[in-house]
Scaffold this motif. Structure first.
Motif, PDB file in Angstrom:
ATOM      1  N   SER A 345       0.833  -1.195   0.000  1.00 17.68           N
ATOM      2  CA  SER A 345       0.000   0.000   0.000  1.00 17.68           C
ATOM      3  C   SER A 345       0.871   1.250   0.000  1.00 17.68           C
ATOM      4  O   SER A 345       1.921   1.281   0.640  1.00 17.68           O
ATOM      5  CB  SER A 345      -0.912   0.008   1.231  1.00 17.68           C
ATOM      6  OG  SER A 345      -1.591   1.241   1.354  1.00 17.68           O
ATOM      7  N   ASP A 346       0.399   2.305  -0.704  1.00 20.92           N
ATOM      8  CA  ASP A 346       1.134   3.577  -0.675  1.00 20.92           C
ATOM      9  C   ASP A 346       0.592   4.522   0.394  1.00 20.92           C
ATOM     10  O   ASP A 346       1.052   5.659   0.520  1.00 20.92           O
ATOM     11  CB  ASP A 346       1.097   4.250  -2.056  1.00 20.92           C
ATOM     12  CG  ASP A 346      -0.286   4.790  -2.423  1.00 20.92           C
ATOM     13  OD1 ASP A 346      -1.255   4.497  -1.699  1.00 20.92           O
ATOM     14  OD2 ASP A 346      -0.392   5.487  -3.454  1.00 20.92           O
ATOM     15  N   ASN A 347      -0.402   4.051   1.164  1.00 22.44           N
ATOM     16  CA  ASN A 347      -0.961   4.858   2.245  1.00 22.44           C
ATOM     17  C   ASN A 347      -1.325   3.928   3.396  1.00 22.44           C
ATOM     18  O   ASN A 347      -2.471   3.509   3.551  1.00 22.44           O
ATOM     19  CB  ASN A 347      -2.194   5.633   1.759  1.00 22.44           C
ATOM     20  CG  ASN A 347      -2.642   6.680   2.770  1.00 22.44           C
ATOM     21  OD1 ASN A 347      -2.237   6.666   3.935  1.00 22.44           O
ATOM     22  ND2 ASN A 347      -3.500   7.595   2.329  1.00 22.44           N
ATOM     23  N   ALA A 380      -6.019   4.858  -0.917  1.00 20.48           N
ATOM     24  CA  ALA A 380      -4.752   4.129  -0.950  1.00 20.48           C
ATOM     25  C   ALA A 380      -4.650   3.390  -2.278  1.00 20.48           C
ATOM     26  O   ALA A 380      -5.637   2.815  -2.747  1.00 20.48           O
ATOM     27  CB  ALA A 380      -4.663   3.152   0.210  1.00 20.48           C
TER      28      ALA A 380
END
Length: 645
Positions: A345-347, A380
């Motif tokens: 995940s980028d968030n 995300a």
């Protein structure tokens, strides 16, 4: 958001194939042969919004409704609902999937999709002759030699073709889901004819149905058999996604004499220099056919690449509620055996990478479960990686939007808004049957159906949702068919308003008594498919499966008479995911506890039972009885059989 539905059409090549090689004659087009006594039926056609747009007449053969050699479905089912929508063939990966009560579901009607990962799984009917088997395999080769499409023998994949011999040559347009037939009947045993039916299955309609056909051909309606004019339906521009110019040499084109009642041409090219015999060839794919196939099934010819596809590009879910989607795998057998799936995940503040889990559902597919961080909302982007034992990796990106729930009390009670909604209404679904008194949620409102027959309100008549959409099919503008009149009335807002508090749902005692010393098989009363976990692990979604009764459940009863239902293998309990109260909330496996989300009452219904969740009072249900269908809460549902072992 409106989807770009596509009915694919073949492209034209720069140079036509030679007339001598492709000349059509009656023996080349057995899919157009009809029984001596032709039985037909006329129904309304529906547009993308479910509104009546015209009429069409189809041929009935072996119980199937056929538009030429394109299967529309079973005649009795179409006759009952009184209308048909021509196939809209879309990509398997949806642009957006909403699993949120805050966002109305996309209610465009979808009858089929293209096959994901360029791969069609298939089986053969044992009754097929060797001649038919040879023609089918040669037809596959005509396609695979020129495109990246692969035909792979099925092991236990959920979506597949069954080649059979059932009343001539015909196929559905696009992937229907589950098992779908392709008929290669007597007289159809030629590679080009088999390839023609397979291209229908891949998602193509006939070339002469293109909306721009009148620029290239003349259709002589006066020469067409009166009951068969529906075979020459011209599609609307919003129904198609043509590639290139019109292709007179396409293997998907009708011949010039098709369904003539007087021996005169029914289709003629406008260009006087084009030999009419070129139309309707069933020898090989034209260059235009190949170009169109490559456009919608791109890739390198003759290679077996590792591929993954997600069932949606974007997933919308609610705060503190999980979401699910499907991952489809294709590749060499050796690669798939040692495949490893990971997520990044980028968030992490919205979706933690560790909160994305994978479970095997069936064959080449995996279920992905996404759980948001508690109390978090936002977006995300999750990168899904599939890595082989040899280290080869392919990726796909999923956008997840977690929507903050700003309404409703603290415990999600029923609310009620303006007094019409109970909070348990199922979202409107164009493929569901509705009758007088049916209630649905649609765009934040609750609607109730009224259906009359010859002026009298009836409850024993039904219409499909796509025949009457709540915000456009009203008392002032009702739908009608065959003496029936039907419309939706606005009765209030959906649940969630100011009520709710801590809720608690159905707290009445469960009086059903079952033997808790024995284990049970739990199956549907209809197809007798069993309730099983997709994987006997924490968080695994519960699905339907025809497992021969292998799955066993154990019951524990509390003082109020409610039962905890646990897997005999893992001891994990059936649980309504996240303690959700609404219809459509998924059932998963979780560590056994004392919460109401794990308490069920098997209420007697006839000779069977209906499983009801204590905290919501909603039945345990399914949207279809196909293998792999997720089990969820529903306002009404089929009964279940609890068989002691």
């Amino acid at each position: 958001m409106k989807r770009n539905y596509a009915i694919l059409a073949a492209a034209v090549s720069a140079a036509f194939l030679s007339t001598s090689a492709l000349a059509a004659d009656e023996s080349n087009n057995p899919e157009l042969k009809l029984p001596r006594r032709v039985e037909t039926h006329t129904v309304n056609t529906l547009d993308a919004n479910g509104q009546v747009s015209g009429k069409i007449t189809y041929v009935i053969a072996d119980g199937m409704a056929l538009l030429g050699d394109i299967a529309l479905g079973k005649h009795e089912e179409i006759k009952q609902r009184g209308a048909v929508q021509l196939p809209f063939v879309a990509d398997w990966t949806a642009p957006v999937t909403s699993q949120s009560k805050l966002v109305p579901m996309d209610n465009h009607y979808k009858t089929a999709t293209r096959w994901p990962n360029n791969t069609v799984y298939y089986i053969f009917d044992p009754a097929l002759t060797q001649k038919k088997l040879d023609a089918i395999q040669a037809g596959m080769k005509l396609i695979t030699d020129k495109t990246a499409i692969r035909f792979v023998k099925r092991t236990n994949e959920p979506n597949y073709v069954k080649f059979t011999s059932s009343g001539g040559c015909w196929a559905y347009a696009g992937m229907k889901g589950g098992e779908q037939p392709v008929s290669i009947g007597d007289g159809c045993e030629k590679p080009g004819i088999a390839a023609h039916e397979m291209i229908h299955t891949l998602g193509w309609m006939h070339e002469h149905m293109r909306p721009d056909r009148d620029n290239y051909i003349t259709v002589h309606e006066d020469n067409i058999s009166d009951s068969l004019k529906g075979q020459f339906t011209k599609l609307r521009p919003d129904q198609v996604d043509p590639v290139g110019n019109y292709d007179l040499d396409s293997v998907m084109h009708y011949p010039t004499w098709a369904f003539s009642k007087n021996g005169k041409p029914t289709i003629e090219p406008k260009d006087p220099n084009v030999d009419p015999k070129r139309l309707g060839q069933r020898v090989d794919l034209s260059p235009g056919d190949v170009a169109s196939l490559q456009k919608f099934y791109p890739g390198d010819i003759g290679t077996v690449e590792l591929k993954i596809a997600l069932s949606t590009k974007e997933l919308k879910i609610d705060q503190d509620k999980p979401g699910t989607l499907t991952l489809d795998l294709a590749g060499a057998e050796a690669d798939l055996k040692g495949i490893k799936l990971t997520a990044k995940s980028d968030n992490e503040a919205v979706i933690a990478s560790s909160n994305v889990s994978f479970t095997t559902t069936q064959g080449n597919q995996r279920s992905i479960r996404v759980v948001p961080v508690a109390k978090a909302s936002g977006i995300a982007n999750i990168t899904i990686n599939a890595t082989t034992a040899a280290g080869k990796t392919v990726s796909a990106v999923l956008k997840v939007e977690v929507l903050k729930d700003s309404g409703g009390g603290t415990g999600g009670g029923n609310g009620g808004g303006n007094g019409g909604g109970s909070g348990a209404e199922k979202p409107f679904d164009q493929k569901t049957l509705y009758t007088t008194g049916s209630r649905v949620s649609f765009e934040g409102k609750v609607y109730e159906m009224t259906l009359t027959y010859k002026g009298e309100v009836r409850k024993n008549y039904f219409v499909y949702g796509y025949m009457c959409v709540p915000n456009s099919c009203t008392k002032d503008k009702p739908g009608s068919y065959g003496g029936m009149t039907y419309f939706w009335s606005l009765v209030g807002d959906t649940g969630g308003g100011n009520g709710g508090g801590n809720g608690g749902g159905n707290t009445a005692k469960c009086d059903t008594t079952l033997d808790t010393q024995r284990s049970y098989k739990i199956s549907t009363a209809g197809m007798r498919k069993a309730l099983v976990p997709a994987g006997d692990v924490q968080g695994s979604p519960t699905i339907l499966w025809q497992d021969g009764g292998a799955q066993r459940w154990q019951l524990q009863r509390n003082a109020d008479g409610f039962y905890t239902i646990a897997s005999a293998g893992s001891k994990l309990a059936l649980d309504v995911a996240g303690g959700a109260k609404g219809a459509g909330s998924e059932l998963v496996l979780a560590t056994a506890g004392s919460g109401q989300s794990q308490q069920f009452c098997p209420r007697p219904s006839g000779s069977n039972y209906q499983l009801v969740a204590r905290h919501s009072g909603l039945a345990v249900g399914i949207t279809s009885e196909n293998d792999g269908t997720a089990v969820q809460q529903a306002a009404s549902a089929a009964n279940w059989l609890l068989s002691q072992q």
